[in-house]
Design a protein around this motif. Structure first.
Motif, PDB file in Angstrom:
ATOM      1  N   UNK A   1     -26.217  -0.211 -13.250  1.00 61.09           N
ATOM      2  CA  UNK A   1     -25.195  -1.060 -12.667  1.00 61.09           C
ATOM      3  C   UNK A   1     -23.821  -0.400 -12.811  1.00 61.09           C
ATOM      4  N   UNK A   2     -23.590   0.204 -13.979  1.00 63.65           N
ATOM      5  CA  UNK A   2     -22.288   0.832 -14.166  1.00 63.65           C
ATOM      6  C   UNK A   2     -22.052   1.961 -13.184  1.00 63.65           C
ATOM      7  N   UNK A   3     -23.115   2.683 -12.828  1.00 69.66           N
ATOM      8  CA  UNK A   3     -22.973   3.780 -11.881  1.00 69.66           C
ATOM      9  C   UNK A   3     -22.502   3.263 -10.528  1.00 69.66           C
ATOM     10  N   UNK A   4     -23.052   2.143 -10.081  1.00 70.05           N
ATOM     11  CA  UNK A   4     -22.643   1.559  -8.800  1.00 70.05           C
ATOM     12  C   UNK A   4     -21.173   1.156  -8.852  1.00 70.05           C
ATOM     13  N   UNK A   5     -20.775   0.534  -9.950  1.00 73.82           N
ATOM     14  CA  UNK A   5     -19.368   0.127 -10.094  1.00 73.82           C
ATOM     15  C   UNK A   5     -18.456   1.343 -10.100  1.00 73.82           C
ATOM     16  N   UNK A   6     -18.851   2.379 -10.812  1.00 67.27           N
ATOM     17  CA  UNK A   6     -18.018   3.587 -10.857  1.00 67.27           C
ATOM     18  C   UNK A   6     -17.905   4.222  -9.478  1.00 67.27           C
ATOM     19  N   UNK A   7     -19.011   4.285  -8.755  1.00 71.08           N
ATOM     20  CA  UNK A   7     -18.972   4.868  -7.407  1.00 71.08           C
ATOM     21  C   UNK A   7     -18.107   4.037  -6.463  1.00 71.08           C
ATOM     22  N   UNK A   8     -18.258   2.714  -6.520  1.00 68.63           N
ATOM     23  CA  UNK A   8     -17.432   1.851  -5.675  1.00 68.63           C
ATOM     24  C   UNK A   8     -15.951   1.982  -6.029  1.00 68.63           C
ATOM     25  N   UNK A   9     -15.664   2.069  -7.306  1.00 70.39           N
ATOM     26  CA  UNK A   9     -14.276   2.203  -7.744  1.00 70.39           C
ATOM     27  C   UNK A   9     -13.679   3.519  -7.275  1.00 70.39           C
ATOM     28  N   UNK A  10     -14.425   4.597  -7.418  1.00 71.93           N
ATOM     29  CA  UNK A  10     -13.939   5.906  -6.969  1.00 71.93           C
ATOM     30  C   UNK A  10     -13.743   5.910  -5.457  1.00 71.93           C
ATOM     31  N   UNK A  11     -14.708   5.360  -4.729  1.00 76.15           N
ATOM     32  CA  UNK A  11     -14.604   5.317  -3.266  1.00 76.15           C
ATOM     33  C   UNK A  11     -13.394   4.494  -2.825  1.00 76.15           C
ATOM     34  N   UNK A  12     -13.222   3.324  -3.413  1.00 76.38           N
ATOM     35  CA  UNK A  12     -12.075   2.486  -3.078  1.00 76.38           C
ATOM     36  C   UNK A  12     -10.768   3.179  -3.455  1.00 76.38           C
ATOM     37  N   UNK A  14     -10.208   6.424  -3.606  1.00 78.79           N
ATOM     38  CA  UNK A  14      -9.960   7.512  -2.651  1.00 78.79           C
ATOM     39  C   UNK A  14      -9.445   6.990  -1.318  1.00 78.79           C
ATOM     40  N   UNK A  15      -9.993   5.885  -0.853  1.00 80.52           N
ATOM     41  CA  UNK A  15      -9.529   5.284   0.401  1.00 80.52           C
ATOM     42  C   UNK A  15      -8.072   4.850   0.268  1.00 80.52           C
ATOM     43  N   UNK A  16      -7.760   4.183  -0.842  1.00 81.10           N
ATOM     44  CA  UNK A  16      -6.375   3.747  -1.057  1.00 81.10           C
ATOM     45  C   UNK A  16      -5.429   4.938  -1.226  1.00 81.10           C
ATOM     46  N   UNK A  17      -5.888   6.003  -1.892  1.00 83.68           N
ATOM     47  CA  UNK A  17      -5.072   7.207  -2.050  1.00 83.68           C
ATOM     48  C   UNK A  17      -4.785   7.837  -0.693  1.00 83.68           C
ATOM     49  N   UNK A  18      -5.798   7.947   0.147  1.00 82.29           N
ATOM     50  CA  UNK A  18      -5.610   8.535   1.473  1.00 82.29           C
ATOM     51  C   UNK A  18      -4.666   7.679   2.322  1.00 82.29           C
ATOM     52  N   UNK A  19      -4.845   6.360   2.281  1.00 83.44           N
ATOM     53  CA  UNK A  19      -3.971   5.472   3.055  1.00 83.44           C
ATOM     54  C   UNK A  19      -2.533   5.554   2.551  1.00 83.44           C
ATOM     55  N   UNK A  20      -2.372   5.590   1.242  1.00 79.58           N
ATOM     56  CA  UNK A  20      -1.023   5.697   0.674  1.00 79.58           C
ATOM     57  C   UNK A  20      -0.358   7.015   1.018  1.00 79.58           C
ATOM     58  N   UNK A  21      -1.115   8.111   0.945  1.00 74.16           N
ATOM     59  CA  UNK A  21      -0.554   9.422   1.283  1.00 74.16           C
ATOM     60  C   UNK A  21      -0.159   9.479   2.755  1.00 74.16           C
TER      61      UNK A  21
END
Length: 177
Positions: A1-12, A14-21
């Motif tokens: 379960x933690x792996x899924x949360x970590x992957x979702x957190x990283x993906x989210x 990265x999306x927010x980082x790209x949008x902010x940049x």
């Protein structure tokens, strides 16, 4: 379960980082060079198209439903993503005692591996369950599973746990060469 949360957190993230940049680039370019073409598309045509869309249209309702479902899925994952700490009885008022599932697995594992007839054993512990998988040492012992279940149950019962987890034991015979 933690792996899924970590992957979702990283993906989210990265999306927010790209949008902010991208947004920061847009702001800097428009501030320094008002006449330059920016990386983001011209939004005037998008505004015209969106003004023609009704709140009752299928696209808007589908988008709202998908967003709500994604939000519920993320909420469910975040609520299930606790560290899995196992509570023990509090020794005094205002003092909370917890242990990790790994510690519980080690306690049970040491006891199970010390039993006669056990070649090796793996123990997985969670808040609500302790699962023991043992391999016999080759000698036929009909009561090995029963003995290991009692040993694991005793090891769990001796700990001051708030709620006792369910104990399950599986014994496999040793591989023959």
């Amino acid at each position: 379960m933690r792996l899924v949360i970590r992957l979702l957190t990283v993906l989210l993230g990265l999306v927010l980082l790209a949008a902010g940049a991208l947004l920061l680039t847009e702001i800097v370019l428009l501030t320094m060079f008002p006449d330059v073409t920016t990386p983001l598309p011209d939004t005037s045509s998008l505004e015209d198209e969106l003004s023609a869309v009704s709140w009752r249209s299928t696209v808007v309702r589908t988008g709202a439903a998908v967003t709500a479902v994604l939000g519920l899925v993320l909420l469910w994952f975040s609520l299930r993503a606790g560290r899995g700490e196992i509570r023990l009885h509090d020794p005094a008022e205002g003092v909370t005692v917890v242990t990790r599932p790994r510690s519980l697995a080690r306690v049970v594992g040491h006891r199970v591996r010390a039993e006669q007839g056990v070649a090796k054993a793996t123990v997985v512990a969670r808040r609500g369950a302790v699962r023991v998988t043992a391999v016999g040492d080759g000698e036929e012992s009909e009561d090995l599973e029963h003995r290991l279940r009692e040993t694991a149950r005793t090891a769990v019962d001796e700990l001051p746990l708030v709620s006792a987890p369910k104990v399950s034991v599986t014994v496999r015979p040793a591989k023959r060469d």
